[in-house]
Design a protein around this motif. Structure first.
Motif, PDB file in Angstrom:
ATOM      1  N   HIS A  23       0.827  -1.216   0.000  1.00  0.00           N
ATOM      2  CA  HIS A  23       0.000   0.000   0.000  1.00  0.00           C
ATOM      3  C   HIS A  23       0.859   1.263   0.000  1.00  0.00           C
ATOM      4  O   HIS A  23       0.400   2.323  -0.410  1.00  0.00           O
ATOM      5  N   ALA A  24       2.077   1.137   0.531  1.00  0.00           N
ATOM      6  CA  ALA A  24       2.957   2.312   0.580  1.00  0.00           C
ATOM      7  C   ALA A  24       4.390   1.897   0.274  1.00  0.00           C
ATOM      8  O   ALA A  24       4.815   0.793   0.636  1.00  0.00           O
ATOM      9  N   LYS A  51       6.015  13.481   1.076  1.00  0.00           N
ATOM     10  CA  LYS A  51       4.996  12.931   0.196  1.00  0.00           C
ATOM     11  C   LYS A  51       5.323  13.308  -1.253  1.00  0.00           C
ATOM     12  O   LYS A  51       5.552  14.474  -1.541  1.00  0.00           O
ATOM     13  N   SER A  78       4.219  13.218  -5.481  1.00  0.00           N
ATOM     14  CA  SER A  78       2.939  13.554  -6.120  1.00  0.00           C
ATOM     15  C   SER A  78       2.122  12.303  -6.408  1.00  0.00           C
ATOM     16  O   SER A  78       0.988  12.391  -6.861  1.00  0.00           O
ATOM     17  N   ALA A  79       2.696  11.110  -6.170  1.00  0.00           N
ATOM     18  CA  ALA A  79       1.958   9.863  -6.449  1.00  0.00           C
ATOM     19  C   ALA A  79       1.450   9.268  -5.141  1.00  0.00           C
ATOM     20  O   ALA A  79       2.197   9.206  -4.151  1.00  0.00           O
ATOM     21  N   LYS A  80       0.235   8.789  -5.173  1.00  0.00           N
ATOM     22  CA  LYS A  80      -0.390   8.230  -3.967  1.00  0.00           C
ATOM     23  C   LYS A  80       0.433   7.048  -3.448  1.00  0.00           C
ATOM     24  O   LYS A  80       0.807   6.153  -4.206  1.00  0.00           O
ATOM     25  N   GLY A  81       0.724   7.065  -2.162  1.00  0.00           N
ATOM     26  CA  GLY A  81       1.398   5.919  -1.532  1.00  0.00           C
ATOM     27  C   GLY A  81       2.905   5.870  -1.733  1.00  0.00           C
ATOM     28  O   GLY A  81       3.552   4.933  -1.290  1.00  0.00           O
ATOM     29  N   TYR A 134       6.579   7.700  -0.993  1.00  0.00           N
ATOM     30  CA  TYR A 134       7.202   8.695  -0.114  1.00  0.00           C
ATOM     31  C   TYR A 134       8.713   8.656  -0.279  1.00  0.00           C
ATOM     32  O   TYR A 134       9.278   7.615  -0.621  1.00  0.00           O
ATOM     33  N   ASP A 159      -1.613   9.089   6.189  1.00  0.00           N
ATOM     34  CA  ASP A 159      -2.280   9.179   4.877  1.00  0.00           C
ATOM     35  C   ASP A 159      -2.911   7.855   4.459  1.00  0.00           C
ATOM     36  O   ASP A 159      -4.044   7.805   4.026  1.00  0.00           O
ATOM     37  N   VAL A 160      -2.090   6.791   4.534  1.00  0.00           N
ATOM     38  CA  VAL A 160      -2.483   5.532   3.900  1.00  0.00           C
ATOM     39  C   VAL A 160      -3.182   4.586   4.880  1.00  0.00           C
ATOM     40  O   VAL A 160      -4.097   3.875   4.511  1.00  0.00           O
TER      41      VAL A 160
END
Ligand SMILES: Cc1cc2nc3c(=O)[nH]c(=O)nc-3n(C[C@H](O)[C@H](O)[C@H](O)COP(=O)(O)OP(=O)(O)OC[C@H]3O[C@@H](n4cnc5c(N)ncnc54)[C@H](O)[C@@H]3O)c2cc1C
Length: 477
Positions: free
Chosen positions: A254-255, A439, A441-444, A446, A473-474
């Motif tokens: 997920h991350a 963070k 710019s892409a979800k998940g 770092y 966040d996640v």
């Protein structure tokens, strides 16, 4: 929050102190975490090896750990239970001068000040309030820019820290106090006229007075070993010999937290980022590099000034003017003929580093980024200048120029050991101007390396803050 099943909750790429810190915090919060390292062994800037002769143990990168013992995150971990033991030399750092004397920094502010003659009171006036306030502001000072928990105390620190070392040193009159301060500020690897060069100096001086500048018994790799053993004890998994070239090589999660610098981040994950974020990463600035040398010695270094014999670290650079000139030359792309040399002599305090009666020493000087100039003679001349007879004690040596340092660890771009310039333009906005610097710019995805606040050094706070952000966040934790 219910998340779909993946191979791991989180993956951390890179096992430097920041990668390890990020992995530990997430595993502590009950996630399943995989830590991936490109090299055969974990540790990043925390590895030790017999670089010169059998029986002589050298720290390949970091050697002295004021920031590790001052780290608000590492402080909470039971690393002693996993074999980590720090040794505190009686003098944190000594700074010899051409006249045979040395300024020294000890745990006691008063004892340090007493040797500074006419600057005794000025030193006490500067350091006493900062040392008293530090425990209150450390979590804010060693993190991203945000509204601090103690705004007035933080502002008092900030007013001094954000000035240039050249400006702050004017409160001293003696060459001893000014030289000592220049040596501390030069850790920032930039001209001492730059804004915020006082910050690094003050943090290092505060940590000397609060805890000291320790070395780990048995070498810096002991810090990495203890962090990794603790991580594994929590259920974490480590895979070495896996150099990640693209996110697509990774198991599902997920991350993903990357303990890499912007240049590598672009290569590994650039295809997932916005155009704006990629543009910001491309503009990221790397700083000068270092030339590193390790010696196996037949005897302790024969420094003229007595204080140097009890010091774990010796700052070789003489006066403020000389250090400032050298740092400016390097910034301008030139080799300094009398560069500031940072030297550590661990075997004086840790007998496990060398055979009985023999010694090791570790040193580096700053050079322009990417320079392949061999600085061996220049560094050895600088040491000999304050320790006549030093060259006769050398049994063997091992050197690394900036290209070799980068080849050893891809995070040290052009030999830059701070993961990018830590000047006022990149102090809080490393690697890009964003609400959270960790963070992407892409979800998940770092970034958790020293290319994020608070920057270089072994403290794990970049990894800690990146993991905190990902957890919120996640995983909603
Ligand atoms: C010569 C030298 C002396 C230093 N002295 C000190 C000192 O005395 N005290 C101090 O506090 N600091 C010192 N430092 C700085 C300190 O070592 C660094 O600031 C610190 O290690 C940064 O930690 P990090 O976790 O961000 O990255 P690193 O420690 O650099 O770790 C990054 C890790 O990621 C791995 N990696 C990178 N890319 C990939 C990939 N694509 N796939 C898989 N793995 C990857 C690397 O192999 C490495 O193991 C020194 C550094 C050097 C080089």
């Amino acid at each position: 929050m219910q998340l779909e099943k993946r191979d791991y909750d989180a993956i951390v790429v890179g096992s430097g102190p920041n990668g390890l810190a990020a992995a530990i915090l997430m595993q502590q919060k009950g996630l399943s975490v995989l830590l991936i390292e490109g090299k055969e062994t974990i540790g990043g800037g925390l590895r030790s090896a017999e670089l010169t002769l059998p029986g002589y143990l050298h720290d390949i990168c970091s050697a002295v750990h004021p920031l590790a013992v001052a780290s608000p995150f590492f402080e909470t971990l039971p690393l002693g239970d996993y074999g980590l033991e720090y040794i505190f030399p009686p003098i944190a750092a000594a700074h010899p001068f051409d006249n045979g004397t040395a300024a020294i920094i000890k745990k006691s502010i008063e004892e340090t000040a007493r040797l500074l003659g006419a600057d005794e009171q000025a030193y006490i006036n500067l350091m006493q309030p900062l040392v008293k306030d530090w425990p209150m502001i450390a979590p804010d000072a060693l993190g991203p820019l945000h509204f601090p928990n103690h705004p007035l105390t933080m502002a008092k620190f900030g007013l001094k820290a954000l000035t240039s070392a050249t400006h702050l040193a004017r409160r001293f009159k003696t060459p001893e106090a000014q030289g000592l301060f220049a040596g501390m500020a030069a850790h920032s690897i930039q001209p001492l006229t730059n804004l915020a060069t006082s910050a690094e100096a003050l943090v290092l001086m505060i940590s000397a007075h609060l805890k000291g500048w320790p070395i780990p018994k048995g070498g810096s790799n002991q810090i990495a070993n203890a962090l990794a053993s603790y991580f594994i004890s929590l259920g974490g998994k480590i895979e070495t010999n896996f150099y990640v070239k693209s996110l697509d090589q990774l198991p599902s999660s997920h991350a993903v937290l990357l303990d890499v610098t912007p240049k590598q981040l672009l290569q590994i994950a650039g295809h997932r980022f916005s155009l704006l974020y990629n543009w910001q990463l491309e503009r990221y600035r790397y700083g000068p590099g270092v030339f590193k040398i390790d010696w196996a010695l037949d005897a302790p270094i024969p420094f003229t000034a007595a204080g140097c014999h009890e010091a774990g670290t010796v700052h070789i650079g003489n006066t403020f003017a000389e250090i400032a000139q050298g740092e400016q030359q390097i910034w301008d792309g030139k080799i300094a003929e009398k560069p500031f040399v940072l030297l550590s002599q661990p075997s004086l305090f840790d007998t496990s580093r060398a055979p009985e009666g023999k010694h090791t020493a570790w040193a580096y000087c700053h050079v322009p980024g990417g320079s392949t100039t061999d600085m061996t003679v220049i560094i050895e001349n600088q040491v000999e200048r304050f320790a006549p007879g030093f060259k006769d004690t050398i049994l063997a040596k091992h050197t690394m120029n900036t290209a070799q340092i980068e080849e050893y660890n891809p995070n040290y771009i052009g030999g830059d050991i701070n993961g990018g310039v830590i000047d006022i333009g990149q102090l809080f906005t490393r690697p890009a101007l964003r609400w959270s610097p960790y963070k992407t710019s892409a979800k998940g995805i770092y970034i958790c390396s020293s290319s994020t606040p608070p920057g270089g050094g072994v403290h794990g706070m970049c990894g800690y803050h990146a993991a905190k952000k990902a957890l919120r966040d996640v995983f909603d934790r």
